[in-house]
Scaffold this motif. Structure first.
Motif, PDB file in Angstrom:
ATOM      1  N   GLY A 122      32.686 -47.079 -10.576  1.00  0.00           N
ATOM      2  CA  GLY A 122      31.617 -46.100 -10.709  1.00  0.00           C
ATOM      3  C   GLY A 122      30.273 -46.744 -10.949  1.00  0.00           C
ATOM      4  O   GLY A 122      29.260 -46.377 -10.314  1.00  0.00           O
ATOM      5  N   SER A 123      30.221 -47.704 -11.862  1.00  0.00           N
ATOM      6  CA  SER A 123      28.961 -48.392 -12.155  1.00  0.00           C
ATOM      7  C   SER A 123      28.469 -49.156 -10.939  1.00  0.00           C
ATOM      8  O   SER A 123      27.274 -49.134 -10.599  1.00  0.00           O
ATOM      9  CB  SER A 123      29.150 -49.360 -13.331  1.00  0.00           C
ATOM     10  N   ARG A 124      29.391 -49.842 -10.273  1.00  0.00           N
ATOM     11  CA  ARG A 124      29.016 -50.627  -9.095  1.00  0.00           C
ATOM     12  C   ARG A 124      28.418 -49.733  -8.011  1.00  0.00           C
ATOM     13  O   ARG A 124      27.367 -50.053  -7.430  1.00  0.00           O
ATOM     14  CB  ARG A 124      30.241 -51.356  -8.545  1.00  0.00           C
ATOM     15  N   SER A 149      29.087 -51.601 -22.316  1.00  0.00           N
ATOM     16  CA  SER A 149      29.605 -51.129 -21.033  1.00  0.00           C
ATOM     17  C   SER A 149      28.533 -51.306 -19.945  1.00  0.00           C
ATOM     18  O   SER A 149      28.076 -52.426 -19.713  1.00  0.00           O
ATOM     19  CB  SER A 149      30.074 -49.682 -21.167  1.00  0.00           C
ATOM     20  N   ALA A 150      28.099 -50.239 -19.262  1.00  0.00           N
ATOM     21  CA  ALA A 150      27.021 -50.404 -18.288  1.00  0.00           C
ATOM     22  C   ALA A 150      25.743 -50.887 -18.967  1.00  0.00           C
ATOM     23  O   ALA A 150      24.946 -51.623 -18.367  1.00  0.00           O
ATOM     24  CB  ALA A 150      26.773 -49.098 -17.543  1.00  0.00           C
ATOM     25  N   GLY A 151      25.531 -50.484 -20.231  1.00  0.00           N
ATOM     26  CA  GLY A 151      24.419 -51.041 -21.002  1.00  0.00           C
ATOM     27  C   GLY A 151      24.622 -52.525 -21.270  1.00  0.00           C
ATOM     28  O   GLY A 151      23.652 -53.269 -21.452  1.00  0.00           O
ATOM     29  N   GLY A 152      25.891 -52.973 -21.289  1.00  0.00           N
ATOM     30  CA  GLY A 152      26.179 -54.406 -21.372  1.00  0.00           C
ATOM     31  C   GLY A 152      25.730 -55.127 -20.116  1.00  0.00           C
ATOM     32  O   GLY A 152      25.324 -56.293 -20.170  1.00  0.00           O
ATOM     33  N   HIS A 153      25.783 -54.426 -18.974  1.00  0.00           N
ATOM     34  CA  HIS A 153      25.234 -55.015 -17.751  1.00  0.00           C
ATOM     35  C   HIS A 153      23.717 -55.105 -17.847  1.00  0.00           C
ATOM     36  O   HIS A 153      23.120 -56.129 -17.473  1.00  0.00           O
ATOM     37  CB  HIS A 153      25.638 -54.180 -16.531  1.00  0.00           C
ATOM     38  N   VAL A 154      23.074 -54.055 -18.369  1.00  0.00           N
ATOM     39  CA  VAL A 154      21.627 -54.113 -18.588  1.00  0.00           C
ATOM     40  C   VAL A 154      21.285 -55.300 -19.484  1.00  0.00           C
ATOM     41  O   VAL A 154      20.352 -56.067 -19.207  1.00  0.00           O
ATOM     42  CB  VAL A 154      21.108 -52.803 -19.207  1.00  0.00           C
ATOM     43  N   CYS A 155      22.067 -55.473 -20.551  1.00  0.00           N
ATOM     44  CA  CYS A 155      21.852 -56.567 -21.499  1.00  0.00           C
ATOM     45  C   CYS A 155      22.012 -57.927 -20.827  1.00  0.00           C
ATOM     46  O   CYS A 155      21.150 -58.807 -20.942  1.00  0.00           O
ATOM     47  CB  CYS A 155      22.847 -56.403 -22.657  1.00  0.00           C
ATOM     48  N   ALA A 156      23.136 -58.119 -20.124  1.00  0.00           N
ATOM     49  CA  ALA A 156      23.392 -59.413 -19.485  1.00  0.00           C
ATOM     50  C   ALA A 156      22.424 -59.675 -18.344  1.00  0.00           C
ATOM     51  O   ALA A 156      22.022 -60.821 -18.094  1.00  0.00           O
ATOM     52  CB  ALA A 156      24.841 -59.452 -18.987  1.00  0.00           C
TER      53      ALA A 156
END
Length: 326
Positions: free
Chosen positions: A226-228, A175-182
């Motif tokens: 929310g993440s954005r 999820s948002a950690g997937g954004h950290v990953c990518a």
């Protein structure tokens, strides 16, 4: 014979994948199983760019099922790594970035459970509790990326101590950690903090990257609102959105990707993964992709046991073996 929930969970934990064959996904461990073998701070002293009013870290227990822990950390003040050492290490290491919508870090469901699962299969796991962009850190929207880069370098710097091959350090996020990953997989070479010690001379490039149901695009309608808003602000410009959309920042030397998403995800649209895959493939980079018709959002290990989407962890291991990762 009647199998209750506890029996099923214990049976799943005791049955790791065998040989080179992908098996049905094993159930996650019970809440009373051990936590990390060790916990280390990412930074010597206070993390860089501390806000004028330091965040006051809070750990929230969200558990609704006695069989599982479900804690989340808000207002992270001490970014850190929880280390799960493999009993029989194969040299691979995986940095794990749990989700939480950039409002919190869901350390159990998308972190410690996977850490135990991986360490039982020879992979040393490092669960990252990263700083959150809404808390006023000087690095702003790059604060979680700074922690991820620093974590990759620390893992490589202590590779001998942890029986890890410094070349085979990957990253996975949810999820948002997937954004950290990518973000790490596409901007690993971007300078987002000042070096503090010898570890910062090492590469932050992951060997493989696995964003799972990732927040990815910062553009409507794909963006998770929310993440954005927490990452770049509700009134962010188109240019700022693009700067923090991994699909628009894929370098030629990005690592191979393993992508996984459920098509019925009502929180983070599957189009985030489809867009990222297209961008990665346009660069000629491998992008193993698994889309499941059912699974929703935030399934981690525990929420898809017995369903087709429950195969994703073993699919990742099979792919990792093929790529020389594990």
């Amino acid at each position: 014979m009647t199998l209750d929930r506890r029996t099923l969970v214990l049976a799943g934990l005791a049955a790791p994948a065998i040989g080179g064959v992908a098996r049905a996904q094993s159930s996650p461990p019970l809440a009373d199983l051990p936590g990390p073998d060790e916990e280390i701070d990412l930074w010597p002293g206070a993390a860089p760019g501390m806000p004028a009013v330091p965040p006051r870290e809070v750990i929230i227990d969200r558990s609704k099922d006695h069989a599982f822990q479900d804690r989340a950390v808000e207002h992270v003040a001490r970014p850190r790594l929880g280390i799960f050492r493999a009993a029989r290490p194969n040299g691979a290491a995986l940095l794990i970035a749990p989700g939480g919508g950039y409002q919190r870090v869901v350390v159990d469901k998308e972190g410690n459970e996977l850490g135990r699962w991986l360490s039982a299969r020879g992979i040393t796991a490092y669960v990252l509790t990263y700083r959150l962009p809404g808390d006023g850190w000087k690095a702003g929207p790059d604060v979680a990326l700074a922690d991820a880069q620093r974590a990759m370098r620390l893992i490589r710097g202590r590779a001998r101590r942890d029986a890890v091959d410094p070349e085979r350090v990957g990253v996975m996020g949810f999820s948002a950690g997937g954004h950290v990953c990518a973000d790490l997989a596409t901007r690993f070479a971007r300078g987002v903090y000042d070096p503090v010690d010898a570890s910062d001379r090492l590469s932050a490039r992951p060997f493989v990257a696995a964003p799972i149901y990732p927040v990815q695009s910062m553009h409507a309608p794909l963006a998770h609102p929310g993440s954005r808003d927490l990452l770049i602000g509700a009134n962010a410009s188109r240019a700022l959105e693009s700067a923090h959309t991994p699909a628009e920042n894929v370098p030629a030397d990005a690592p191979p990707f393993f992508l996984c998403h459920a098509e019925d995800d009502a929180t983070v649209p599957v189009g985030n993964t489809i867009e990222l895959r297209a961008a990665v493939r346009a660069r000629g980079i491998v992008a193993e992709t698994h889309l499941f018709t059912e699974g929703g959002h935030g399934f981690g290990l525990r929420s898809v046991v017995g369903k087709p989407a429950g195969a994703w962890p073993d699919l990742f291991l099979a792919w990792g073996r093929m790529r020389g990762f594990c």
